[in-house]
Design an enzyme around this catalytic site. Structure first.
Site, PDB file in Angstrom:
ATOM      1  CD  GLN A   1      -2.906   0.802   2.381  1.00 25.43           C
ATOM      2  OE1 GLN A   1      -3.525  -0.037   2.794  1.00 25.43           O
ATOM      3  NE2 GLN A   1      -2.518   1.840   3.487  1.00 25.43           N
ATOM      4  N   GLY A   2       0.596   2.159  -0.894  1.00 27.68           N
ATOM      5  CA  GLY A   2       1.383   3.605  -0.944  1.00 27.68           C
ATOM      6  C   GLY A   2       0.439   4.783  -0.526  1.00 27.68           C
TER       7      GLY A   2
ATOM      8  CB  SER B   1       1.822   7.011   5.203  1.00 30.70           C
ATOM      9  OG  SER B   1       0.756   6.609   5.924  1.00 30.70           O
TER      10      SER B   1
ATOM     11  CB  SER C   1       3.461  -3.915   5.337  1.00 26.19           C
ATOM     12  OG  SER C   1       3.059  -2.998   6.490  1.00 26.19           O
TER      13      SER C   1
ATOM     14  CD  GLU D   1      -5.171  -1.204   7.844  1.00 26.42           C
ATOM     15  OE1 GLU D   1      -5.303  -1.312   6.776  1.00 26.42           O
ATOM     16  OE2 GLU D   1      -4.296  -1.060   8.765  1.00 26.42           O
TER      17      GLU D   1
ATOM     18  CG  ASN E   1      -6.057   3.747  18.065  1.00 28.76           C
ATOM     19  OD1 ASN E   1      -6.334   3.257  17.032  1.00 28.76           O
ATOM     20  ND2 ASN E   1      -6.078   3.008  19.112  1.00 28.76           N
TER      21      ASN E   1
END
Lengths: 413, 372, 413, 372
Positions: C145-146, C148, C180, C264, C397
């Site tokens: 995943q790209g 951030s 990741s 997620e 969070n």
């Protein structure tokens, strides 16, 4: 109830004068202790348990007068203004001994003893100091505080009570709330808006002395969650305040109010923390004597010891503050009072809740409380509920935490 | 501890400034990271520097080449080492000095203290803990006037960096403290790596290790153990105090500069309140640590309880602040390059060294109950 | 390491087909269990303890292929797109049995299995779905995943990676972070800014499929606090992405990204919560068997039971969500995934810290971890550190709590 | 519990709506406050209304004039009563019904259940708790075929409002459940006021109280006790769920409308995050309570553990939310006029009724360990 006859017979036979023994700390302590043993009625807690309001007020006045007789009502005041100028070491002793003797809290005189002088010392006129400090010391005048309003709680600076200058008087209209002992107060420390056009709302506020007997002042007690009603609403309907009862300059009230509030975070908590220390020690000694079940419960026992460590830290923070004050009586620079207030109030909540839980179902029973017993009224639920007074009033903890973050830690607004 | 002079007149602020200046160079985060990445057991240049500057001599008495200072000065060292998360086995070394001073005879003191104070020897001692069970290491009479050690000792803080071990051993029904050099025949010391790489634990094995009788301390073993436990508690509390303040300051700096949503994240109220909570906890635990040090310095009868309480509170606050520091930093605080994890790991190890949080709280309760 | 020979001999002797037994839940469960018993190498945890990266990657690929052989890699996908369209009851059984068998986590395929389909189902073109879902299912393609960027964490919408349309391609420049398994990925779900002039920054973002082998893509692993380095930085230097790899409309990427993120908070946590349940049960059984000291420590024991109750509540929340999804597969309306993510991550932190504390000094020792062991790597400190991945990433969070307050509770911005 | 139909087919949402509508009128905060200010023991109009609407008949079986419904329907009643902080002794009454249904003989059931279901009688039972000690009340054989009760029973929930008491008594080495009417000679029941004025505790004294043998339940006393404990746990968990959601909604409304610093205080992030935490806790405890009810309804073997866990979690969350509600309201939430304190006091009493938080957690652990 006749409070006079309640004092121990020995009071009459010997005159106590702890302040005369100021130079010898041990002798000073011994004299304070002897006085307390002689004067504090052994049965006062029983007598004040579920007492009537009238009896309670009479008892408070009697106790304040007794303290005054030996100079221990206002020993922390400067000598020039009727005090004894005592320093931290003497104050520690007084509070320790008061806590040890389980003497009554002079709850009704808290504003008179702490907030009023903190306000007048730096900002009052000599006439004001002479008149009002003497009134407290010699005539036991009761003061209350008129800061909060129904629409101005955390955001105190938004207050809307209006004071308009008309000749030699200010004419005041508005409503105040959460004034402790307002129903018995002779005077009130009042904030009111004198310049509604000021660009910054803080800049239009002035600080007044309000005579609670003045025409147009109406007081209505507010019943609290505890069932008691020492908080009051004050309604102000065209009340006239003489110009001589303006404290400081017109429109300069906001800064003065900060010195009033800082009083709350200093000596008052000092006394309460000494009493708290006494309570924790007594609770542990009781538990040891009765071989209480909670000592064998690892969770409960460690909760106690964590609270104990926090209490020790609280007392050390207060001592650090007292040392700062001795060096610099204007303590404007220190953030310690704010840390102390938050730490104390959260510990108080935690510990009163701990005791409530230990009480099991008995802790849930409604029991008459000891009036003047502070946070040790013999009623776990009452003490627990009363802890909110410390997390909400005198600057709610939420406000203080933002203040700490911005002023002490430099986090951006 | 934080201000002014100790009772012996040393200028603590000057000491603190001096130590901090040295460490900011010799134990910068980069150097600490390099040490931890190399998985060393002792940072020799830093150790030599500490010895040279006399840090290791502070505590030893003047008769044995020390400066004869006390807990107040030592606490400054411990706190600054904590602040720098510095890899330096000072605690074990000072504990050996303390044990010798309290329970060694004149010969033992003369033989060992000067070398420890000079930094010639680093020390490590048995891991004590409030309420811990007796050791399994045994001491028996050996050939001639000697003694024999047998058994395994785990959890020696910085044990693989030590030149001398001071171990608690069972001798019949009693306990004894024994000095052993790892170089002696029959002794093996291995490093047990901890997640906190600024320190480690050692495991020492003894197979019929014969030692001269002079290696056994003559003092009362329990009294020595208690003194060492209190010393260790204060040292770890000070380390925690220093570390907690340092990581908190690093976090505040980040919150002031890191921008998201067009403003510094430190302007968000929820983060502000967490920081205020941390600050209050740091102040509260800080004054408790300072008082515990002062009570140790003045020999107050409650010094032991204060030391245990200070360790319980300060290590808990350190863990809490370091844990939240990672969260407040977000992703960057979770990387190996950032110092956050050095503090977090040190905080978590501190919580367990010389006994865990519950043991300390229970130790405080026992002392309170005894006095109640 | 030869992963093939590591499978149990029985695998060869019998062909498993759990999906053929879909209609009978007991038979389905029995078949899943039999398959797991046959295929999961008894010693995989030992072999993956401290394994090399290459061995780990090979093992992940082998395990994914094994799951695929019996249709259990992608059973939650719709039948049309290569899945088995199974519902919640089957999914529960699969996860329960996987947890029971302590089978490896297919960590490397998380984006491929969950985020990619959640993105493509509603927004991808048929061509994209055919090509890329098939690639995952049949060729075990790894996705990352790209989202951030170094300057855009919580504030994802401020991302600065730029994609400019030039003929049939977009030319992309920028930097991504926290991807990741980026080092092993074949493709990347990429967010990039296509309209820097859009008045609302969310409105100028598009969603692309990035081929990680394309010229100009550089990957650098980031070492984490755990010592591992599955997170990567991705540098994009004039990378060309064919127009056909734009997902959805140009500048409509922000809304699509929300469906990616919601994945997620659903099935992934479902699987983890089943494993967590298994861990807590195993920890308690171990404690009972060894008569562990912490069972007699009231504080530790109650901390365990509180965590246990929270874990039970977590599983119930997930089941409630699964039921909602069965009713409405677009789950855009539900806030449950957000509650689940926060509750899960905080429980994970609390429980891993609890285990770390129980471990005493042993818990502080550095031990090789079980790669692919999820949050049960046999190393209490590693599990504790890894819990941060859940409180920080996928929407920290703090961001999620603000979102709950504003969107679910209606508190004003 | 929250949605759809119970296994018996009752429309729970319709039931909930109906109960809520009645309570919003008959047990509005104003009416509850008036009742508590009057220090009553039973809100007779509300009780009559509940009886009339058949709430008290839900749980009794059809043979005895009830509707034969189960935990799912009852939980709706308990939750709505909690939401309204309503003063209604339903729990004690239902516990008597449950005990009779499980451990009474045909005559006992026929004699008592119809009157309880009709609301002619309110009941109160001995305060059970996980791991509680045996009662001090004694039962001995009396004149003729009768029995004699002696002793004191404290902590009878709503005991002074009850027309019949169901008490656990010691008979030799064993335990027995006995039904007694407070009106019988030798019985006195006094109200012990609790801080939560929506309920109270009763103290019943027995001096050689002679009862016919038919007042002793024939069923196994321990089994009945366990069933009652689980029933009470679920009832209190449901009450907590209802109360916690209600005070949370009241608090949210206040945060949306109260302005300070020129904006609603609910826009301040620190308060938002606290509310989000509360919301998540409410959802988590809510699903646990619902599952515990469902397991009780289906007779699941783990129903008892779920009931204990639900009480532990839901009452803790209720206390936390109600405690913070006062703080979030500020001064106004601390006044007698505002409903905050009604919820806070009810929450704190709930935590202790039928056993405190630790007893419930330990009860859950015991059951988990037994199954491990």
């Amino acid at each position: 109830m006749s409070v006079q006859t309640a004092t121990n017979p020995s009071t009459a036979t010997r005159r106590f004068d702890p302040l005369a023994r100021k130079d010898d700390l041990d002798a000073f302590r011994a004299e304070v202790r002897a006085w307390l043993e002689a004067v504090v009625p052994a049965d006062w807690r029983a007598r004040m348990t579920g007492a009537s309001e009238a009896d309670y007020v009479a008892f408070q006045r009697w106790w304040f007068a007794e303290m005054g007789k030996v100079g221990l009502a206002t020993p922390h005041w400067p000598r020039d203004w009727g005090g004894a100028d005592i320093g931290i070491r003497h104050q520690v002793i007084i509070f320790e001994e008061i806590a040890r003797a389980q003497a009554p809290n002079p709850d009704m005189f808290v504003i008179s003893l702490y907030h009023l002088p903190a306000t007048l010392f730096g900002n009052g006129s000599k006439t004001q100091r002479d008149r009002y400090l003497t009134g407290v010391k010699e005539r036991g005048e009761v003061w209350c505080q008129g800061f909060s309003e129904p629409g101005s709680g955390s955001d105190l600076a938004s207050l809307r009570t209006r004071a308009e200058r008309k000749g030699d008087v200010y004419v005041v209209n508005g409503q105040k709330v959460w004034s402790s002992y307002g129903a018995f107060a002779d005077y009130c420390l009042l904030l009111a808006r004198t310049d509604p056009t000021a660009p910054k709302k803080q800049a239009g506020i002035s600080y007044f002395i309000l005579n609670m007997k003045a025409p147009g002042v109406t007081v209505r007690p507010i019943r609290q969650a505890t069932g008691q009603a020492e908080f009051c609403e004050i309604f102000l309907d065209n009340v006239e305040i003489p110009v001589s009862d303006l404290i400081g300059e017109e429109n300069a009230g906001w800064a003065i109010a900060q010195s009033t509030l800082s009083a709350e975070r200093g000596l008052i908590i000092f006394e309460l923390s000494e009493r708290m220390a006494r309570t924790l020690d007594a609770d542990l000694a009781d538990a040891k004597r009765t071989d209480a079940a909670w000592l064998k419960d690892d969770e409960a026992r460690r909760a106690f010891t964590r609270a104990y460590n926090d209490m020790v830290a609280l007392r050390l923070m207060i001592r650090a503050l007292m040392q700062e004050i001795e060096t610099d009586p204007h303590m404007g620079s220190t953030t310690m009072p704010t840390y102390i207030k938050v730490h104390f109030s959260e510990l108080l909540r935690r510990y009163t809740e701990f005791r409530l839980k230990l009480g099991g179902l008995s802790g849930q029973l409604r029991q008459p409380i000891i009036l003047g017993g502070g946070h040790q009224t013999g009623n776990a639920m009452h003490d627990f509920l009363l802890s909110y007074a410390w997390t909400i009033s005198g600057g709610a903890n939420e406000i203080l935490k933002t203040m700490i973050a911005e002023r002490a830690l430099g986090l951006p607004r | 501890m934080s201000d002014g002079h100790s009772t012996d007149g040393m200028d603590l602020n000057a000491l603190r400034d001096g130590v901090r200046t040295v460490l900011s160079e010799q134990a910068s985060h980069e150097k600490v990271a390099a040490f931890t990445n190399a998985e060393g057991v002792r940072d020799q240049p830093l150790w030599s520097q500490a010895a040279e500057l006399g840090w290791l001599a502070l505590f030893a008495d003047e008769a044995h080449g020390g400066l004869g200072l006390g807990p107040s000065e030592l606490a400054v060292i411990y706190e600054e080492l904590g602040r720098a998360v510095a890899p330096l086995p000072v605690l074990g070394t000072m504990l050996v000095v303390e044990a010798l001073a309290r329970g060694g005879d004149a010969d033992q003191q003369a033989a060992w203290i000067p070398r420890l104070a000079a930094g010639e020897l680093a020390g490590a001692v048995s891991m004590l803990a409030p309420g811990a069970p007796a050791p399994t290491l045994t001491l028996s009479t050996g050939p001639g006037s000697g003694v024999v050690l047998d058994g395994v000792v785990e959890n020696l803080l910085d044990g693989a960096a030590a030149d001398v071990l001071l171990l608690l051993a069972r001798e019949g029904e009693g306990l004894r403290w024994v000095l052993v050099e790892p170089a002696v025949d029959g002794v093996t010391v291995e490093k047990a790596a901890t997640v906190d790489r600024t320190r480690h634990l050692g495991v020492a094995r003894f197979e019929r290790v014969v030692l001269p009788a002079g290696r056994v301390l003559t003092g009362d073993a329990d009294e020595i153990a208690q003194a060492l436990l209190h010393h260790a508690a204060l040292a770890l509390a000070s380390d925690a105090r220093g570390g907690a303040n340092a990581i908190f300051e690093i976090t505040l700096d980040y919150l002031k500069t890191r921008e998201q949503f067009g403003k510094p994240i430190g302007s968000f109220q929820a983060l502000k309140h967490r920081c205020a909570d941390h600050k209050i906890a740091l102040v509260a635990s800080g004054v408790l640590v300072a008082e515990a040090v002062a009570k140790a310095a003045s020999g107050d009868s409650a010094a032991g309880r204060y030391a245990l309480a200070a360790k319980a509170l300060a290590s808990e606050v350190y863990a809490r602040v370091a844990q939240d520091a990672v969260q407040l930093h977000g992703g960057i605080g979770y990387t190996w390059e950032h110092p956050c994890h050095l503090y977090l790991k040190r905080a978590k190890l501190n919580e367990q060294l010389f006994g865990g949080p519950a043991a300390y709280l229970d130790g405080v309760t026992d002392l309170l109950l005894a006095a109640a």
